[in-house]
Design a protein around this motif. Structure first.
Motif, short mmCIF file in Angstrom:
data_model
loop_
_atom_site.label_atom_id
_atom_site.label_comp_id
_atom_site.label_asym_id
_atom_site.label_seq_id
_atom_site.Cartn_x
_atom_site.Cartn_y
_atom_site.Cartn_z
N ARG A 102 -3.38 3.95 4.41
CA ARG A 102 -2.71 3.28 4.60
C ARG A 102 -3.56 1.91 5.63
O ARG A 102 -3.80 0.90 5.74
N ILE A 154 0.71 -1.23 0.03
CA ILE A 154 0.19 0.06 -0.32
C ILE A 154 0.61 1.65 -0.01
O ILE A 154 2.02 1.15 0.85
N GLU A 200 3.93 -1.45 3.52
CA GLU A 200 3.76 0.39 3.30
C GLU A 200 5.01 1.26 2.56
O GLU A 200 6.13 0.34 3.09
#
Length: 526
Positions: free
Chosen positions: A13, A5, A32
């Motif tokens: 997120r 993400i 992330e």
């Protein structure tokens, strides 16, 4: 599977992490990144299958990241998540191969529907990427449905149309009317249900990929889906050199892939495509399934004639067992049928079809006789296979027993309810006619039941004989009438069905412990 993400806003997120049904789609690692530059390093290291990216980010924005992914030929499925409904962003997303474009604020249903499509698409494409042969990719990506229909059509006709012959000549370099062909059939039902959890398209796609990598790569033939059948793959061979070795390679490759070993049914070679197909079909229908557990490639030469067992021949015995409501009696009948099947018949797909069709006929007739709605779900036991795809005779017997056991329970439940309702109607009839003598034969004639049956069932339901039950009704009614001081005892005696006052008094005292007059006095003194 992995996902990443990419968004400069942490709450976005966190929201995606919370809303995505990751486990359901087989995604167990999620990374992330706060911008495209940081994401590039993670993507190269982790190779995530799914990429979620924002468009407006510092350092390296979404457009630049999409261009980088495109240039690097990274095969991940990229889903743009943006707060901007902007044509410029959308155009670039399309240009650089984004899988989808969803807007903030993110709706859970939209997110998970997109995620489901993306993971399915990635899995399909991953299977295709594993193939190293361009021709196999062409067959599976561009024209599979076309060739499935064309070959299915011509193998069911005595003559091949000239246009179909020309198309096959052009595509495969073979004059299909001038070569002797052999068709081999395999059912992938166990692969569909056990390995692909019911996803037929993916099961056919994967299995045909394996088959054609071996068969078509050496130009020995072509494998296709029979579009007229639920689970049938056809292996068409026009080169007969080492034919059984080739089929064994196909079988081993399928087994390595999904740990299921399929039986192959080989037809008789012929220049007429429909003849070799019919021969293979007869082989598939008639081969001994139990013996095929040892020999997984069976030929038309292995087929021997054997009479079929018909469960309709056991209709009378089955009927008696069903009417008895006894599981033990039904199992005795089934054990005799199973013994006959094992000792004097061959268990083949044809035999199973005959059994299933005749059982369905019996079941429909019995459900109709008992006025049971045929739409009510009934157990259909067809799981006869072990995890490795081999046939289990024990599972076959278990499934057939389950079907008959459920039928017994269904019929007995209705039969019991009908019997109960009949006895309840008799009880109601007694209450409405207690003031007169009611011979048991009158009840039997009225309700179309035998006197013995009525006596037995009535006592089972009410714990009393009909005579005693009728007496109790009369005594209870007499008690009510005795509360009226204006009625004479002899009048009450007549009203409750006793023509002799003395006999009535005797019966009343035996039941209550007091004579009618004593009972009246006791009630008045309260």
């Amino acid at each position: 599977m992995k996902a990443i993400i990419i968004d400069d806003e942490k709450h976005v997120r966190d929201g995606l992490l919370l809303l995505g049904e990751w486990d359901r789609f087989g995604i167990h690692e999620i990374f992330e990144a706060k911008d495209g530059e940081e994401a590039k390093t993670l993507i190269l290291e982790q190779r995530p299958e799914i990429i979620f990216t924002d468009m407006n980010m510092p350092k390296l924005d979404g457009i630049q990241l999409l261009k980088w992914l495109h240039d690097k030929e990274i095969n991940s499925k990229t889903i743009v998540v943006s707060g901007y409904d902007d044509f410029h962003y959308m155009r670039n997303a399309i240009t650089y191969g984004s899988f989808d474009y969803i807007l903030k604020p993110i709706e859970p249903d939209v997110l998970n529907e997109t995620l489901e499509r993306a993971t399915k698409e990635w899995k399909k494409q991953a299977l295709m990427r594993e193939s190293t042969l361009e021709n196999t990719r062409v067959m599976n990506e561009i024209k599979p449905l076309y060739w499935d229909h064309l070959f299915t059509g011509i193998m069911n006709k005595p003559t091949i149309p000239s246009d179909a012959k020309e198309k096959i000549q052009k595509e495969f370099g073979i004059n299909i009317t001038e070569v002797q062909c052999t068709i081999t059939l395999l059912s992938i039902n166990s692969i569909i249900s056990r390995y692909f959890e019911g996803d037929k398209d993916l099961a056919f796609f994967s299995t045909l990929n394996i088959c054609n990598e071996i068969v078509w790569s050496n130009r020995n033939g072509f494998c296709f889906r029979n579009v007229n059948k639920e689970d049938e793959i056809v292996i068409l061979l026009w080169t007969h050199k080492n034919q059984f070795d080739l089929l064994e390679k196909v079988q081993i490759s399928i087994s390595k892939y999904c740990h299921i070993k399929l039986t192959m049914a080989v037809g008789k070679p012929s220049q007429q495509l429909h003849e070799t197909y019919q021969s293979a079909l007869q082989t598939m229908l008639k081969y001994n399934i139990v013996e095929a557990n040892k020999k997984k490639i069976v030929s038309y030469q292995d087929i021997s004639s054997s009479p079929l067992l018909h469960i309709l021949d056991y209709t009378q015995e089955i009927m008696w067992a069903l009417q008895s409501g006894s599981i033990e009696q039904m199992d005795d009948v089934l054990n005799r049928i199973f013994h006959s099947l094992q000792s004097t018949h061959i268990l083949s797909f044809e035999q199973i079809q005959v059994w299933e069709n005749q059982f369905e006929l019996l079941r429909k007739n019995w459900l109709k006789e008992y006025n049971i709605n045929e739409q009510i779900s009934q157990y259909n036991g067809k799981d006869y296979w072990k995890d490795d795809g081999s046939f289990s005779y024990e599972k076959f017997k278990e499934e057939k027993r389950k079907e008959f056991h459920e039928l017994i329970h269904s019929l007995y439940k209705v039969k019991y309810q009908k019997e109960k309702n009949s006895i309840q109607e008799i009880e109601s009839f007694l209450r409405n006619n207690y003031e007169r003598d009611i011979p048991l034969q009158e009840i039997a004639d009225r309700f179309y039941l035998s006197r013995e049956y009525i006596s037995r069932k009535f006592k089972a339901e009410y714990n009393e004989t009909i005579t005693n039950y009728l007496t109790n009704i009369r005594i209870e009614k007499a008690k009510e009438l005795l509360e009226n001081p204006h009625l004479k005892v002899y009048e009450i005696s007549f009203k409750v069905g006793y023509q002799n006052e003395k006999y009535f008094s005797k019966v009343f005292k035996k039941a209550v412990g007091l004579t009618p007059n004593e009972y009246r006095v006791s009630m008045m003194s309260k």
